[in-house]
Structures are given as structure tokens and as C-alpha cells.
Design a protein around this motif. Structure first.
Motif, mmCIF file in Angstrom:
data_model
loop_
_atom_site.group_PDB
_atom_site.id
_atom_site.type_symbol
_atom_site.label_atom_id
_atom_site.label_comp_id
_atom_site.label_asym_id
_atom_site.label_seq_id
_atom_site.Cartn_x
_atom_site.Cartn_y
_atom_site.Cartn_z
ATOM 1 N N ASN A 200 5.507 12.295 6.411
ATOM 2 C CA ASN A 200 5.549 11.055 5.623
ATOM 3 C C ASN A 200 6.218 9.757 6.551
ATOM 4 O O ASN A 200 5.795 8.798 6.572
ATOM 5 C CB ASN A 200 6.272 10.853 4.434
ATOM 6 C CG ASN A 200 5.404 11.734 3.512
ATOM 7 O OD1 ASN A 200 4.115 11.875 3.589
ATOM 8 N ND2 ASN A 200 5.824 12.140 2.419
ATOM 9 N N VAL A 232 4.067 9.595 -1.558
ATOM 10 C CA VAL A 232 4.420 8.721 -0.477
ATOM 11 C C VAL A 232 3.368 8.854 0.440
ATOM 12 O O VAL A 232 3.028 7.710 1.280
ATOM 13 C CB VAL A 232 5.970 9.187 -0.051
ATOM 14 C CG1 VAL A 232 6.302 8.379 1.199
ATOM 15 C CG2 VAL A 232 7.280 9.280 -0.878
ATOM 16 N N SER A 236 1.039 5.129 2.130
ATOM 17 C CA SER A 236 1.024 4.978 3.467
ATOM 18 C C SER A 236 -0.590 4.818 3.937
ATOM 19 O O SER A 236 -1.090 3.889 4.550
ATOM 20 C CB SER A 236 1.632 5.940 4.347
ATOM 21 O OG SER A 236 3.052 5.749 4.289
#
Length: 268
Positions: A200, A232, A236
């Protein structure tokens, strides 16, 4: 348990108060923490360095930075545990500038950092680079990057950071936030053990700089290696698609998020 202990007229010692204060910090229970602090003071334990360090940590986790600073400054002696507790308190509240100033002060005092100090200070570097502010803040960002690089060198000289996933991942996160993607990729590649947090951090770094192709590549590779993306990861992914104008790709991932991975979309 502490209530039962007092009912049985068993006198608490320093280990009792350390455990109680850790519990208050973990629960973010400031009111109980203050009461335990007052009890420790009444029994003459406040000057104990381990209790003092735990008090700093507890107040930091509960958001009372002024009280954490007051306890820290009032310690008759400080060890690496107490310094780390105060550094962590600043980082916990998102204050990278104060954390790095304290780190420099710690070095000036001749205190030798340990691995935890390195992790916390690297986190502070990443925080500071992301802070918005005036010219002074911009100068501090350059200092943060210099400190981050120096910490990287220190870690490499002191031990093989490939063996320490925590330090390696924090280093990766710091470089990602600084936009130094080649260094972030290098730190990632040097990790002997990777987890979702590491993936991540790398994906977020590429997304932050708008490198959608690299984000999608990492996403696919992450799954090939057996890691399941989380909320997460998808934040992104969607951010990268937004920067690149890839509406169809974003829509596909958004639908798969709940359908394929069982992640219900939240406000973010």
C-alpha cells in the motif's frame, strides 16, 4: 482488576502503574489516565523513570500533548524509552516538525537512538514533508528529507534493515511521501518479507505522483504474490485513475471492490 486489587488491600507497585497507564493509553481514556497518574503521585511513584515514560506515552495517545511535554520535561532522568515516548506522542498527533526538533535535541544530549527511534523519526520525516505551510515550513521539509536520508544511512550502518520489516516499511513510506519513488522502490525491493502495508505504501507513492501505469502494475503483482487488497489499496487505485482520467478502469475497480473483494465503499 485494579479495583479488586485495592479491595483486597494489596499495595500496587511501579509495574502495576505501568500496566494501568498502558491500558489507559490503549483505550484513549484520558480521564482514567489522569486518575491513575494522581494515584501514582500520591504513592510516590511519579519520579520512577519507567512510570514517567509510560505517562508521556499515555498522554500522547490520549491527545494531551501539553501534559505529555510537562511530564517529559519534569523527569529527573531520561532514557531512550522516555525520549521515544515523547517522539511518538508528537508523531501520533501528526506534528512532524516538533518530533524532528526533539530528535535533534536528543542527539545533542548525546543519547544514542535505537531501532524504534529510527522508525518514529522516519515517520516524522514523512509527516513533515506532507505538511502545508510557509517558507519556514518548506525549509523544514528539506531538513526532514536530509534527516530521513541520514537515518537511512544510519540504519544501513547499524544493521541489515532487510531483516527488519518494520524499519524497512517505514523507510519505504517516508520515501513514498517525499515523492522519491526510485528510493521507495529500492526500499521495497530490499524487504525480505512484504505485507499489505508495504504494498500500500508503494502504491500510494506512485498514485500520489500520478503514475497510473505503475499503480496498476503493482496492484496486479500484489495479487499474484497472494496479497489481498484492502480499502487503502483501492483509495490509491481510484486516486491514480483520477489523475490519469481513466474513468472506465476506475469504474471497473470500484465495482470489483465490493463484488470481488467484499469491501463496502465508505465515504472516502
Amino acid at each position: 482488576m485494579y479495583g479488586l486489587m485495592k479491595k483486597d488491600c494489596v499495595e500496587p507497585n511501579e509495574f502495576t502503574f505501568v500496566s494501568l497507564l498502558k491500558a489507559c493509553g490503549n483505550m484513549r481514556d484520558l480521564n482514567s489516565g489522569r486518575n491513575i497518574h494522581a494515584d501514582a503521585r500520591r504513592r510516590g511513584f511519579e519520579s520512577d523513570i519507567f512510570i514517567g515514560s509510560t505517562l508521556v506515552s499515555m498522554y500522547g495517545k490520549c491527545g494531551d500533548i501539553k501534559r505529555a511535554e510537562s511530564v517529559f520535561k519534569g523527569l529527573s532522568a531520561r532514557n531512550i524509552v522516555s525520549w521515544n515516548a515523547m517522539l511518538s506522542a508528537y508523531v501520533e498527533r501528526g506534528n512532524g516538525a516538533k518530533a524532528l526538533r526533539l530528535y535533534r535535541h536528543m542527539l545533542d544530549e548525546g543519547v544514542t537512538p535505537d531501532d524504534l527511534t529510527s522508525v518514529i523519526s522516519l515517520q516524522a520525516c514523512g509527516l513533515l514533508v506532507q505538511e502545508k505551510g510557509d517558507i519556514l515550513s518548506d525549509d523544514l521539509k528539506l531538513i526532514a528529507l536530509d534527516i530521513g536520508r541520514a537515518l537511512h544511512v544510519d540504519v544501513l550502518c547499524s544493521n541489515n534493515f532487510t531483516l527488519d520489516v518494520f524499519i524497512g516499511t517505514t523507510l519505504l513510506d517516508m520515501y513514498s511521501k517525499c515523492g522519491l519513488l526510485a528510493k521507495a522502490q529500492e526500499a521495497f525491493d530490499n524487504l525480505q518479507v512484504k505485507d499489505v502495508v508495504a504494498w500500500n505504501s508503494l502504491i500510494a507513492g506512485y498514485a500520489q505522483e500520478g503514475h497510473c501505469h505503475e499503480v496498476l502494475k503493482c496492484f496486479e503483482q500484489m495479487q499474484k504474490e497472494g496479497f489481498v487488497p484492502d480499502e487503502v489499496t483501492f483509495l490509491s487505485m481510484l486516486s491514480a485513475c483520477s489523475h490519469s482520467g481513466k474513468l472506465d478502469v476506475a469504474q471497473t475497480y470500484y465495482e470489483n471492490m465490493s463484488r470481488k473483494y467484499g469491501i463496502s465503499p465508505k465515504v472516502e
